[in-house]
Design an enzyme around this catalytic site. Structure first.
Site, PDB file in Angstrom:
ATOM      1  N   HIS A 456       0.822  -1.198   0.000  1.00 55.99           N
ATOM      2  CA  HIS A 456       0.000   0.000   0.000  1.00 55.99           C
ATOM      3  C   HIS A 456       0.863   1.257   0.000  1.00 55.99           C
ATOM      4  O   HIS A 456       0.602   2.216  -0.726  1.00 55.99           O
ATOM      5  CB  HIS A 456      -0.905  -0.010   1.230  1.00 55.99           C
ATOM      6  CG  HIS A 456      -1.466   1.323   1.515  1.00 55.99           C
ATOM      7  ND1 HIS A 456      -2.464   1.868   0.746  1.00 55.99           N
ATOM      8  CD2 HIS A 456      -1.135   2.246   2.437  1.00 55.99           C
ATOM      9  CE1 HIS A 456      -2.738   3.061   1.209  1.00 55.99           C
ATOM     10  NE2 HIS A 456      -1.954   3.321   2.233  1.00 55.99           N
ATOM     11  N   GLU A 694       5.444 -11.776 -22.483  1.00 55.29           N
ATOM     12  CA  GLU A 694       5.938 -11.697 -21.096  1.00 55.29           C
ATOM     13  C   GLU A 694       6.445 -13.047 -20.605  1.00 55.29           C
ATOM     14  O   GLU A 694       6.884 -13.179 -19.470  1.00 55.29           O
ATOM     15  CB  GLU A 694       4.872 -11.116 -20.164  1.00 55.29           C
ATOM     16  CG  GLU A 694       3.512 -11.745 -20.254  1.00 55.29           C
ATOM     17  CD  GLU A 694       2.485 -11.022 -19.378  1.00 55.29           C
ATOM     18  OE1 GLU A 694       2.857 -10.195 -18.545  1.00 55.29           O
ATOM     19  OE2 GLU A 694       1.288 -11.328 -19.536  1.00 55.29           O
ATOM     20  N   ASP A 718       6.879  -9.220 -16.087  1.00 55.56           N
ATOM     21  CA  ASP A 718       6.901 -10.679 -16.032  1.00 55.56           C
ATOM     22  C   ASP A 718       8.031 -11.252 -16.868  1.00 55.56           C
ATOM     23  O   ASP A 718       8.657 -12.239 -16.477  1.00 55.56           O
ATOM     24  CB  ASP A 718       5.549 -11.244 -16.499  1.00 55.56           C
ATOM     25  CG  ASP A 718       4.534 -11.208 -15.369  1.00 55.56           C
ATOM     26  OD1 ASP A 718       4.912 -11.573 -14.244  1.00 55.56           O
ATOM     27  OD2 ASP A 718       3.396 -10.788 -15.593  1.00 55.56           O
ATOM     28  N   CYS A 765       4.685  -2.383 -22.466  1.00 63.07           N
ATOM     29  CA  CYS A 765       3.779  -1.857 -21.446  1.00 63.07           C
ATOM     30  C   CYS A 765       4.248  -2.198 -20.033  1.00 63.07           C
ATOM     31  O   CYS A 765       3.620  -1.820 -19.060  1.00 63.07           O
ATOM     32  CB  CYS A 765       2.356  -2.352 -21.668  1.00 63.07           C
ATOM     33  SG  CYS A 765       2.197  -4.136 -21.549  1.00 63.07           S
TER      34      CYS A 765
HETATM   35  C1  PEP Z   1       4.123  -6.997 -17.254  1.00 66.73           C
HETATM   36  O1  PEP Z   1       4.204  -8.150 -16.830  1.00 66.73           O
HETATM   37  O2  PEP Z   1       5.095  -6.319 -17.613  1.00 66.73           O
HETATM   38  C2  PEP Z   1       2.807  -6.333 -17.345  1.00 66.73           C
HETATM   39  C3  PEP Z   1       2.662  -5.155 -17.914  1.00 66.73           C
HETATM   40  O3  PEP Z   1       1.762  -6.978 -16.759  1.00 66.73           O
HETATM   41  P1  PEP Z   1       1.488  -6.979 -15.168  1.00 66.73           P
HETATM   42  O4  PEP Z   1       2.494  -6.062 -14.539  1.00 66.73           O
HETATM   43  O5  PEP Z   1       0.097  -6.497 -15.013  1.00 66.73           O
HETATM   44  O6  PEP Z   1       1.689  -8.418 -14.840  1.00 66.73           O
HETATM   45 MG    MG Z   2       2.382  -9.367 -16.644  1.00 67.87          MG
END
Ligand code: PEP
Ligand code: MG
Length: 844
Positions: A456, A694, A718, A765
């Site tokens: 948090h 990922e 990931d 992303c």
């Molecule tokens: C990632 O794994 O980089 C991703 C954008 O997905 P999340 O962080 O939601 O697992």
């Molecule tokens: Mg991910």
């Protein structure tokens, strides 16, 4: 080219001339840097004493050197220990590589400021190339800037040390421990020591090398604290040179330094060095302030109740009051993330297992307080033991809700924390309720022993733009309230009772960062184009409508990742079609038909469990039924989501993205299901369908996926954890699980290459896209879109504008060839004008 022509050097300043022997600094007075003279200045502009080329100019602009065409090299150093001013009080008028004429203005300086803040204003002019000279003015006399001062007899310097070459020996990598890197004083000590060996000695930093016997060459390397350097030597005494210089470098070259850093991240502090504690950056930035310890509270609780009905009524009332308070907090919560946390807490208050446990204890004759405390603690302990960092953090939420109700039952007043002007909050762990009652305008930053990027406090800190450090050693809890500390989250350090020079240095850096941010904000609405006109799309990672609206005000060009799972978490039933469709449509309407909306399908599983999708316990949830695997096992869930997403087709440029794809078969099954839903709804056009890259398997097989997708988006969070086999939430591995590791970059390169070959676009992303340092590498590897954390949109757009695509290609190729993430970061720092924050713990 050396000649024997005498060369006249002009006075670089007006002032009183002094011999070097009178300089109260042995490094200069002993002439190890070079022979020359000193001026106590009365003017405030340093001018060139000779014509030549600027070959070094310290970042802090307090020292500069010039080399004449005949090889004579002169170092000018304004004041003593002025490196600590970090550039404050100095304005340089020249740049490295520039040709200057004798008498030309080089650096303006504020004599009053320097006199007040540095050890001395005495300014040195040293002939560092070693030629003999004679003085043209009288010692202790007043001289005017530009007057003839020295006559140098060039071409007569001593024979250059030509140590016989043999095989080259290298030291191990060494971390520069000096607070201000190898500036003039430590450089002089190192050079002097190197000169004592019959060997050629080089100092290496990344691809750059310097003659370690030359002070100027060492300074030109512009090393900073924490840089990794290596010494090499060749010649008869190469071995001895390496051994001695390694020791010298690690001990700070005569400067008082703290214990040498090692290359392995250190998570805790030794008792012998309580003035600096290390941790992991959970939110970037730095702040100076006073420690305020936030300890958890304990109360005396009667075990026995006064009657089942009475105790049940007390519990019900406590739960009801807590529910009202949480609703109010949710409404007031400034950011959507905060509001979601308080909504999740309300769900916990209604958790049937928890309530049943408490009721059973009351039925056994226990008090409401005892029963509630025991029930919440038992569930929290269970969460802790399941071995998932995410569930462990939910345990913190549970403990927080537990305390809230308990205080209401016991009638305990909420603690009003009295905060100083700039408080650095220190705690084992901070709960949402503790922080909700704090006056955030007085908080400079957070330091916690526990927690990670998903805690948090990390989320709150990022939302408030405050620095935060997690994973700090327990000893931080022993710091007295009011202790002055410098929280340097970028550097992953907490400095206890820092020196005024250090504070000033960091504050100056902070000022520069703020100015840059203001500028970036002003330019945010403009497109992100490289200097040579290459357009890069900068879009937003969002979890709510509010995020989307905010991203548009900050120059976001679309949504590159809508984390749809936020709709599904912390509730007892899945969201219905209408609720989902309403959110997707609202988001799409804000974006409009010209902008991309990339909706990621449900990405939950073992690490993010859903109450309404019962699953067997998994030993390794990150390697278990996550993302698309779970959805294909429960196709109805995915089918319903597709239907809800398709409700917004036409309102924005709709893209659907599948998470955690590993096998081609997963993509094909999902596409088939989507096509069926598109036909079912009678839509003329199917939305674009892409996958997240990922899982390393998908990156390695990107050439086979590319023909079957419309786009790729790389999830570096990931991808990094799976490539490096490091849990993304592991607090002790957070600084090593760095997405700039060359192995991860190689997988990105492979993915981008496959996308390019098949004419598909590729975005990033994961959190790497939000790291300013990574921008040129990602562009150089061929990434078309960067989907970033909302507050960072202006910064990342500004970074794109600083680069030429060609330079990015070259830099990316060099990054791919490095050995470690540290080396990649060093390489990028030396080529970047942007700040260089430490790797940030990954966000979900
Ligand atoms: C990632 O794994 O980089 C991703 C954008 O997905 P999340 O962080 O939601 O697992
Ligand atoms: Mg991910």
């Amino acid at each position: 080219m050396n000649t024997t022509q005498p060369l006249q050097l002009l006075a670089p300043l007006s002032g009183v001339l002094m011999p070097l022997d009178r300089v109260p600094d042995p490094v200069f007075s002993s002439r190890v840097v070079g022979d020359g003279l000193c001026i106590d200045p009365t003017s405030q502009t340093l001018c060139a004493p000779l014509s030549g080329v600027i070959d070094t100019l310290q970042d802090s602009a307090h020292a500069v050197s010039i080399t004449a065409d005949n090889g004579v090299q002169v170092l000018l150093h304004i004041g003593l220990d002025t490196v600590n001013l970090a550039g404050k009080g100095f304005t340089s008028r020249v740049t490295v590589g520039q040709r200057v004429e004798a008498g030309q203005a080089l650096i303006d300086f504020d004599a009053d400021y320097i006199a007040l803040h540095a050890r001395s204003l005495l300014t040195l002019m040293l002939v560092v190339s070693g030629e003999p000279f004679s003085l043209l003015a009288e010692e202790a006399s007043c001289i005017e800037s530009g007057a003839p001062l020295l006559q140098v007899r060039s071409g007569e310097q001593g024979a250059v040390d030509e140590a016989r070459q043999g095989s080259v020996l290298f030291s191990k990598p060494l971390i520069v421990p000096n607070e201000s890197g190898l500036h003039a004083r430590p450089a002089a000590v190192l050079a002097q020591a190197a000169k004592g060996f019959e060997a050629t000695v080089q100092l290496h930093k990344q691809q750059a090398s310097a003659n370690a016997k030359s002070v100027v060459a060492i300074m030109a390397l512009q090393t900073a604290k924490g840089d990794s350097v290596q010494i090499s030597a060749a010649g008869p005494q190469a071995g001895q040179a390496i051994e001695a210089l390694e020791q010298l470098l690690l001990s700070g070259c005569g400067e008082g330094v703290q214990a040498p850093l090692t290359l392995t991240p250190v998570m805790s502090v030794e008792p012998s060095m309580p003035d600096r504690l290390r941790g992991v950056c959970a939110s970037p930035g730095s702040a100076f302030g006073e420690v305020v310890q936030i300890a958890s509270q304990a109360w005396d609780i009667d075990e026995s109740g006064v009657g089942i009905e009475a105790e049940q009524a007390v519990l019900d009332q406590g739960l009801e009051q807590a529910m009202q308070a949480l609703k109010a907090l949710q409404d007031e919560a400034a950011g959507s993330v905060q509001a979601q946390i308080f909504r999740a807490h309300q769900e916990l208050l209604e958790d049937p297992t928890l309530l049943e446990q408490a009721q059973a204890l009351i039925a056994e004759g226990k008090s409401a307080a005892f029963a509630w405390k025991a029930a919440t603690e038992a569930s929290a302990a269970l969460f802790q033991q399941l071995g998932s960092a995410l569930l462990a953090e939910r345990a913190t939420d549970l403990a927080d809700v537990g305390q809230r109700v308990l205080k209401l039952i016991l009638g305990v007043q909420d603690n009003a924390w009295h905060l100083p002007e700039q408080a650095i909050l220190v705690a084992e762990q901070l709960t949402p309720s503790q922080t909700a009652s704090l006056d955030t305008s007085r908080i400079g930053g957070f330091v916690t022993v526990g927690g990670g990027a998903t805690s948090h406090v990390a989320i709150l800190a990022r939302a408030l733009g405050l620095p935060s450090l997690c994973g700090v050693a327990q000893s931080v809890l022993a710091l007295a309230n009011g202790t002055r500390v410098l929280l340097d989250a970028d550097g992953g350090e907490l400095h206890v009772n820092p020196s005024p020079a250090l504070i000033e240095q960091r504050q100056a850096a902070g000022d520069r960062q703020r100015q840059r941010h203001q500028h970036d904000l002003e330019q945010a609405a403009q497109a992100a184009r490289t200097l040579d006109g290459h357009r890069v799309e900068v879009s937003a990672n969002v979890g709510s409508l509010r995020d989307v609206e905010q991203s548009m005000t900050l120059g976001g060009e679309g949504v590159g990742l809508l984390r749809s799972e936020l709709l599904y978490l912390e509730r007892v039933q899945p969201p219905g079609h209408d609720e989902q469709a309403a959110l997707y449509s609202a988001v799409a309407r804000v974006l409009g038909p010209e902008r991309n909306l990339v909706v990621r399908t449900l990405d939950v599983g073992g690490d993010k469990p859903l109450a309404y999708v019962p699953m067997a316990h998994e030993a390794n949830p990150f390697l278990g039924m996550r993302g698309i695997r779970l959805c294909l096992e429960r196709p109805q869930l995915l089918r319903e989501q597709f239907r809800a997403i398709l409700a917004c087709a036409g309102l924005a440029r709709l893209h659907i993205m599948l998470p955690m794809v590993t096998q081609l078969a997963e993509l094909r099954l999902a596409r088939q299901m989507l096509d069926e839903e598109v036909r079912h709804l009678g839509l003329k056009q199917a939305p674009k369908l892409g996958i997240m890259i990922e899982v390393p398997a998908a990156a390695l097989m990107a050439d086979l996926f590319a023909p079957e997708v419309d786009f790729f988006s790389i999830g570096t969070n990931d991808l990094t954890q799976y490539t490096l086999a490091m849990d993304r939430d592991h607090p002790r591995l957070a600084s090593q699980a760095d997405s700039l590791h060359p192995s991860v970059l190689r997988l990105i390169a492979r993915t981008a290459e496959a996308a390019r070959t098949h004419g598909k676009w590729v975005g990033v992303c994961g959190a790497l896209a939000s790291d300013p340092l990574a921008v040129p590498v990602l562009l150089g590897l061929g990434v078309d879109e960067l989907s970033v954390s909302v507050p960072l949109i202006p910064t990342i757009k500004a970074c794109v504008r600083e680069w030429n695509l060609d330079e990015c290609h070259t830099l990316a190729q060099r990054a791919l060839a490095q050995e470690s993430a540290e080396q990649v970061r060093d390489l990028l720092r030396t080529h970047s004008s942007t700040g260089s924050p430490a790797p940030m713990a990954m966000e979900h």
